[in-house]
Design a protein around this motif. Structure first.
Motif, mmCIF file in Angstrom:
data_model
loop_
_atom_site.group_PDB
_atom_site.id
_atom_site.type_symbol
_atom_site.label_atom_id
_atom_site.label_comp_id
_atom_site.label_asym_id
_atom_site.label_seq_id
_atom_site.Cartn_x
_atom_site.Cartn_y
_atom_site.Cartn_z
ATOM 1 N N ASP A 72 31.256 44.075 40.153
ATOM 2 C CA ASP A 72 30.454 42.774 39.262
ATOM 3 C C ASP A 72 31.445 43.479 38.605
ATOM 4 N N ILE A 73 32.516 44.135 38.500
ATOM 5 C CA ILE A 73 33.467 44.487 37.300
ATOM 6 C C ILE A 73 34.654 42.789 38.068
ATOM 7 N N GLY A 74 34.244 42.163 38.892
ATOM 8 C CA GLY A 74 34.589 40.629 38.689
ATOM 9 C C GLY A 74 35.416 40.545 40.020
ATOM 10 N N LEU A 75 36.110 41.690 40.860
ATOM 11 C CA LEU A 75 36.620 41.498 42.527
ATOM 12 C C LEU A 75 36.096 40.036 42.695
ATOM 13 N N THR A 76 36.666 40.088 44.032
ATOM 14 C CA THR A 76 36.273 39.031 44.747
ATOM 15 C C THR A 76 35.705 39.692 46.016
ATOM 16 N N HIS A 77 34.535 39.589 47.093
ATOM 17 C CA HIS A 77 34.123 39.643 47.773
ATOM 18 C C HIS A 77 35.322 40.483 48.586
ATOM 19 N N LEU A 78 35.845 39.927 48.740
ATOM 20 C CA LEU A 78 37.246 40.205 49.764
ATOM 21 C C LEU A 78 37.776 41.147 49.597
ATOM 22 N N GLN A 79 38.697 41.371 48.387
ATOM 23 C CA GLN A 79 38.931 41.882 47.949
ATOM 24 C C GLN A 79 38.186 43.841 47.309
ATOM 25 N N ALA A 80 36.777 43.084 47.317
ATOM 26 C CA ALA A 80 36.455 44.519 47.146
ATOM 27 C C ALA A 80 35.762 45.269 48.235
#
Length: 689
Positions: A136-144
């Protein structure tokens, strides 16, 4: 997205379950399970009967005006433990065993096993919420995915997915309330605002009155999220949102006040003190100073040691963007609130309890970590490749190691060998104070050395040799002399070994010392042997005080079989009090088979389980037969627990009467669940990017 979230939840759940203990590791845990069992079996919140110290363990109780004893703990975590009690009940029915009355001193493995897995579900929930928050704060899927899981396991939160404390339930639902509050303000979905209230309602009932601490942070967070010019419409919006959140909180608040009324006759009477929730007082300056120092900078409890990633916030503060300002402000308020109230805790006059022991790391500060991890995830996206390689990932590795120490070993041994109390300037400092302040005694450092030593000694724990020699009953755990290990021999002990054509047994030699613990004790010890139910009088020996002797056992050829049992009986000639008062101890020093010394450091014991006895035939020789005192069985369990790795699936290797087929089937289910859910996490990731 929904399918991915479900798969990710189960992946994290099976991951955390793999590291569960199989035991309940805290007094708090026993308190909550005791209440869960009373709710399930007796439909009451009253504490189980106990007559400490004779027939039960001491648990914290508060008596109401009618003289009834209740626990000053919250209801929520006990409700969360009800599935573990229901599974215990299923095993009781299968084994035709009655529920244990004097819990927790008299306990059995089913409820301990399943209770130890409860926090894995809350850990999985927290990982999912962290993932959603970071997305929700802008990280990519893999980063999250990466940062939600790695951030969790490299922080002080990981061990509480294993340890039976209520804090993780509190923290996971607190974080869920923050997340749904953010989504509700951004999307203006009124159901999400009710959901945020419901999540916070679970926080209210889960633990204790510390549910009040996050309120300032939540209020400021809401105001920053809904930033608008002051106007009548803005006030109406605030009132509307508060009412919606209140609808979600109300059922839990009613349950909370009813629970207090039933126990102590007051809507806010929780058992912590005589009335309601006391207002905070201004503490002495030294209390605040010592507590704050201990929580932030002490070698034994510093939040920065147990969650090194927090240093990212300090090193790279300038990379924080305005879009996460609400999280930063709420996190700071939450941090200041918890540090202040935790640092000023007093258990009694001049008795500081900021450390939160017994626990691993500063458990009272756990609620501040998830929001911090979200901001750290935001900073991660701003870091260069070399900043990640040189700073971020090394901090993760350090954090994982520090938490892994308490994952693999029972944290209760962190101060083993230290004095309980020391005195300085006529002031008593308990081990929780000085042990956390002196670097060499810091739990993470002291237990790291223990873990390395335990790993080196691992082969000895299960090295049974060519004869499969096992000391399976009546031997105390190894007494470490540094250069060798001795085993105390109880009045009746059992050894098993194999005799095959490839490894025939011709002779067993036992070297035993009759050790005096007090100078005035001087009784001779006698050892006698029974081989495959046949007494061997020729092998009987008498050992004078403080002497060593060898008993030679030659198994009769006509009695030898592939699997053999040798019972060793010991007694002190002329007295029955030498052993009872621990004035003398017969120590087994060496066992030789055919002249070759064998390993006697293995840890194989009976659990002494009513359920196991009901499920299959179990024959006990010392513990469970001659010794049925639950305190002695408790001490035996404690000794094994302290000497072994703290993983539930290793327990059957140490307790021979646990149902191995069930344990290994459960382990197989755990691993299959981990692999399958991991597969679907990967498969569904494409549709979530």
């Amino acid at each position: 997205m929904k399918r991915f979230i479900l798969a990710y939840f189960f992946f994290c759940f099976f991951f955390f379950v793999f590291f569960a203990s199989g035991f309940i590791d805290s007094q708090d845990g026993f308190q909550y399970v005791a209440i869960a069992r009373r709710i399930y079996y007796d439909q009451t919140f009253e504490m189980p009967p106990g007559h400490y110290p004779e027939t039960n363990l001491h648990l914290s109780i508060t008596k109401n005006a009618r003289g009834q004893a209740f626990s000053p703990t919250g209801l929520g975590y006990s409700l969360a433990l009800l599935p573990a009690v229901a599974l215990e009940d299923a095993f009781l029915h299968l084994s035709q065993t009655e529920p244990i009355a004097f819990f927790p001193l008299e306990n059995d493995w089913p409820v301990l096993l399943f209770a130890s897995m409860t926090n894995a579900a809350f850990g999985a929930l927290l990982a999912v919420v962290l993932y959603l928050y970071m997305r929700d704060i802008g990280l990519t899927h893999l980063q999250a995915i990466l940062l939600s899981l790695v951030g969790l396991v490299s922080s002080n939160l990981w061990v509480y997915t294993k340890h039976v404390f209520p804090q993780l339930m509190f923290v996971s639902f607190l974080m869920l309330s923050f997340y749904w509050l953010r989504k509700a303000v951004k999307t203006r979905q009124w159901l999400l605002m009710i959901g945020a209230g419901m999540a916070y309602g679970v926080v209210v009932i889960s633990y204790n009155p510390t549910y009040l601490f996050p309120l300032p942070a939540i209020g400021i967070y809401y105001l920053f999220l809904s930033s608008a010019r002051f106007s009548l419409a803005y006030i109406k919006k605030i009132v509307s949102d508060v009412l919606l959140a209140g609808i979600g909180i109300l059922p839990f608040l009613v349950l909370y006040t009813w629970f207090n009324w039933v126990r102590f006759g007051g809507l806010t009477a929780t058992g912590y003190g005589t009335g309601g929730i006391p207002l905070p007082t201004i503490p002495p300056a030294y209390v605040l100073l010592e507590g704050t120092w201990g929580l932030l900078f002490s070698p034994g409890k510093s939040i920065f040691i147990y969650t090194p990633l927090l240093l990212v916030l300090i090193i790279f503060w300038f990379k924080i963007k305005k879009k996460v300002l609400p999280e930063v402000v709420a996190g700071i308020i939450l941090f200041v609130t918890y540090v202040y109230f935790t640092a000023t805790l007093l258990g009694d006059v001049d008795y500081l309890v900021w450390h939160g022991d017994s626990s691993w790391g500063p458990r009272y500060l756990l609620p501040v970590l998830p929001l911090a991890l979200v901001v750290i995830g935001h900073i991660f996206t701003q870091l260069s490749r070399w900043q990640k390689i040189l700073i971020f990932w090394p901090l993760c590795v350090i954090g994982i190691w520090i938490e892994l120490v308490s994952i693999l070993l029972p944290y209760q041994i962190r101060f083993a060998g230290l004095q309980t109390d020391v005195f300085f300037n006529q002031r008593n400092f308990n081990v929780y104070e000085y042990g956390n302040e002196i670097p060499r005694y810091a739990p993470w450092f002291k237990m790291s050395k223990t873990l390395i030593k335990r790993l080196r000694e691992l082969p000895q724990a299960w090295k049974y040799g060519p004869y499969q020699l096992r000391l399976i009953d009546g031997f105390a755990y190894p007494f470490d002399l540094g250069w060798t290990k001795w085993r105390e021999v109880m009045p009746q002990a059992l050894i098993t070994f194999d005799h095959t054509s490839r490894n025939p047994v011709q002779q067993l030699t036992f070297q035993v010392r009759n050790h005096s613990l007090v100078p005035e004790s001087s009784y001779s010890a006698q050892l006698s042997f029974v081989f495959n139910d046949q007494p061997l009088p020729a092998a009987t020996i008498t050992i004078p005080i403080d002497q060593e002797s060898e008993a030679v056992v030659v198994p009769p050829a006509n009695l030898l079989s592939e699997h053999n049992r040798l019972v060793v009986a010991t007694e002190f000639i002329g007295t029955s009090s030498a052993r009872l008062e621990k004035r003398q101890v017969p120590f087994l020093q060496i066992i030789r088979i055919n002249g070759v010394p064998q390993n006697i450091s293995t840890l194989t014991y009976p659990y002494v389980s009513s359920v196991s006895q009901g499920l299959g035939e179990q024959e006990y020789y010392y513990w469970g037969q001659l010794e049925q005192d639950p305190w002695q069985i408790w001490h035996m369990h404690s000794g094994v627990y302290e000497q072994t790795f703290d993983l539930w699936w290793l327990r059957p290797f140490h307790y021979w009467d646990l149902p191995k087929d069930f344990y290994f089937s459960l382990l197989a289910l755990n691993l299959v669940g981990l692999i399958v859910s991991g597969y679907y996490v990967r498969a569904y990731s494409a549709s979530s990017t």
